[in-house]
Design a protein around this motif. Structure first.
Motif, PDB file in Angstrom:
ATOM      1  N   LYS A 193      -1.567   3.292  -9.405  1.00  0.00           N
ATOM      2  CA  LYS A 193      -2.791   3.870  -8.832  1.00  0.00           C
ATOM      3  C   LYS A 193      -4.022   3.289  -9.509  1.00  0.00           C
ATOM      4  O   LYS A 193      -3.993   2.841 -10.643  1.00  0.00           O
ATOM      5  CB  LYS A 193      -2.787   5.389  -8.962  1.00  0.00           C
ATOM      6  N   GLU A 194      -5.100   3.330  -8.744  1.00  0.00           N
ATOM      7  CA  GLU A 194      -6.414   2.925  -9.228  1.00  0.00           C
ATOM      8  C   GLU A 194      -7.384   4.046  -8.831  1.00  0.00           C
ATOM      9  O   GLU A 194      -7.433   4.439  -7.663  1.00  0.00           O
ATOM     10  CB  GLU A 194      -6.838   1.607  -8.560  1.00  0.00           C
ATOM     11  N   PRO A 240       0.822  -1.214   0.000  1.00  0.00           N
ATOM     12  CA  PRO A 240       0.000   0.000   0.000  1.00  0.00           C
ATOM     13  C   PRO A 240       0.852   1.258   0.000  1.00  0.00           C
ATOM     14  O   PRO A 240       1.940   1.289   0.567  1.00  0.00           O
ATOM     15  CB  PRO A 240      -0.796  -0.099   1.306  1.00  0.00           C
ATOM     16  N   ARG A 298      -6.204  -6.362  -9.086  1.00  0.00           N
ATOM     17  CA  ARG A 298      -6.670  -5.076  -9.607  1.00  0.00           C
ATOM     18  C   ARG A 298      -5.917  -4.708 -10.880  1.00  0.00           C
ATOM     19  O   ARG A 298      -4.764  -5.082 -11.053  1.00  0.00           O
ATOM     20  CB  ARG A 298      -6.418  -3.966  -8.595  1.00  0.00           C
ATOM     21  N   VAL A 314     -12.185   7.984  -5.387  1.00  0.00           N
ATOM     22  CA  VAL A 314     -11.183   7.447  -4.470  1.00  0.00           C
ATOM     23  C   VAL A 314      -9.994   6.999  -5.309  1.00  0.00           C
ATOM     24  O   VAL A 314     -10.147   6.219  -6.250  1.00  0.00           O
ATOM     25  CB  VAL A 314     -11.736   6.254  -3.662  1.00  0.00           C
ATOM     26  N   THR A 315      -8.812   7.527  -4.996  1.00  0.00           N
ATOM     27  CA  THR A 315      -7.583   7.128  -5.675  1.00  0.00           C
ATOM     28  C   THR A 315      -6.772   6.283  -4.699  1.00  0.00           C
ATOM     29  O   THR A 315      -6.391   6.761  -3.630  1.00  0.00           O
ATOM     30  CB  THR A 315      -6.761   8.343  -6.123  1.00  0.00           C
ATOM     31  N   THR A 316      -6.558   5.027  -5.059  1.00  0.00           N
ATOM     32  CA  THR A 316      -5.809   4.109  -4.227  1.00  0.00           C
ATOM     33  C   THR A 316      -4.412   3.941  -4.801  1.00  0.00           C
ATOM     34  O   THR A 316      -4.256   3.663  -5.990  1.00  0.00           O
ATOM     35  CB  THR A 316      -6.511   2.734  -4.170  1.00  0.00           C
ATOM     36  N   THR A 357       0.068   5.857  -0.570  1.00  0.00           N
ATOM     37  CA  THR A 357      -0.933   6.854  -0.188  1.00  0.00           C
ATOM     38  C   THR A 357      -2.213   6.705  -1.009  1.00  0.00           C
ATOM     39  O   THR A 357      -2.184   6.316  -2.174  1.00  0.00           O
ATOM     40  CB  THR A 357      -0.390   8.273  -0.378  1.00  0.00           C
ATOM     41  N   SER A 358      -3.318   7.031  -0.389  1.00  0.00           N
ATOM     42  CA  SER A 358      -4.618   7.035  -1.049  1.00  0.00           C
ATOM     43  C   SER A 358      -5.335   8.327  -0.699  1.00  0.00           C
ATOM     44  O   SER A 358      -5.090   8.913   0.355  1.00  0.00           O
ATOM     45  CB  SER A 358      -5.457   5.834  -0.603  1.00  0.00           C
ATOM     46  N   THR A 359      -6.219   8.761  -1.609  1.00  0.00           N
ATOM     47  CA  THR A 359      -6.947  10.007  -1.375  1.00  0.00           C
ATOM     48  C   THR A 359      -8.413   9.837  -1.738  1.00  0.00           C
ATOM     49  O   THR A 359      -8.773   8.967  -2.531  1.00  0.00           O
ATOM     50  CB  THR A 359      -6.374  11.166  -2.208  1.00  0.00           C
ATOM     51  N   GLU A 360      -9.234  10.697  -1.156  1.00  0.00           N
ATOM     52  CA  GLU A 360     -10.654  10.762  -1.480  1.00  0.00           C
ATOM     53  C   GLU A 360     -10.983  12.182  -1.905  1.00  0.00           C
ATOM     54  O   GLU A 360     -10.516  13.138  -1.295  1.00  0.00           O
ATOM     55  CB  GLU A 360     -11.513  10.382  -0.282  1.00  0.00           C
TER      56      GLU A 360
END
Length: 114
Positions: free
Chosen positions: A110-111, A45, A85, A58-60, A47-50
């Motif tokens: 990223k996804e 994992p 994924r 949502v960016t994972t 960083t992720s953002t919303e």
């Protein structure tokens, strides 16, 4: 072998589409993509953002790391199938050099959902 590098990913690379004059465009032909399996990497994992603006998303983020001394043939625009994924590469691969030799390579993936 360390237990840390036990994952397998698939790099998906699509050729660029040519326009009617034969010039390469920025568009990719994903129906003609090639797949390359890469074993013994680590995907962890990152960083992720919303974003909850007009269009919630949502960016994972995930980070792919190779073993010591191993490079990876991955370029911006490629996709990577990892941990179940389909992910996009996020920028260029970082190649860490120590003493004039490649130590390892890292790529951000990223996804984006939404």
């Amino acid at each position: 072998m360390t237990l840390h590098y036990t994952q397998t990913v698939v790099i998906v690379r699509a050729p660029f589409v040519a326009d009617r004059y034969g010039n390469e465009t920025a568009e990719r032909d994903w129906s003609s993509a090639t797949r390359t399996t890469v074993r013994r990497v680590s995907v962890q994992p990152d960083t992720s953002t919303e974003d909850d603006g007009d269009r919630p998303a949502v960016t994972t983020g995930l980070r792919l790391t190779t073993r010591r001394g191993v490079d990876i043939d991955l370029i911006p625009g490629d996709r990577v199938v990892a941990v179940g994924r389909l992910l996009e590469t996020d920028g260029y691969v970082a190649r860490w050099v120590v003493g004039g030799r490649l130590h390892h390579a890292e790529a951000r993936l990223k996804e984006v959902n939404g």
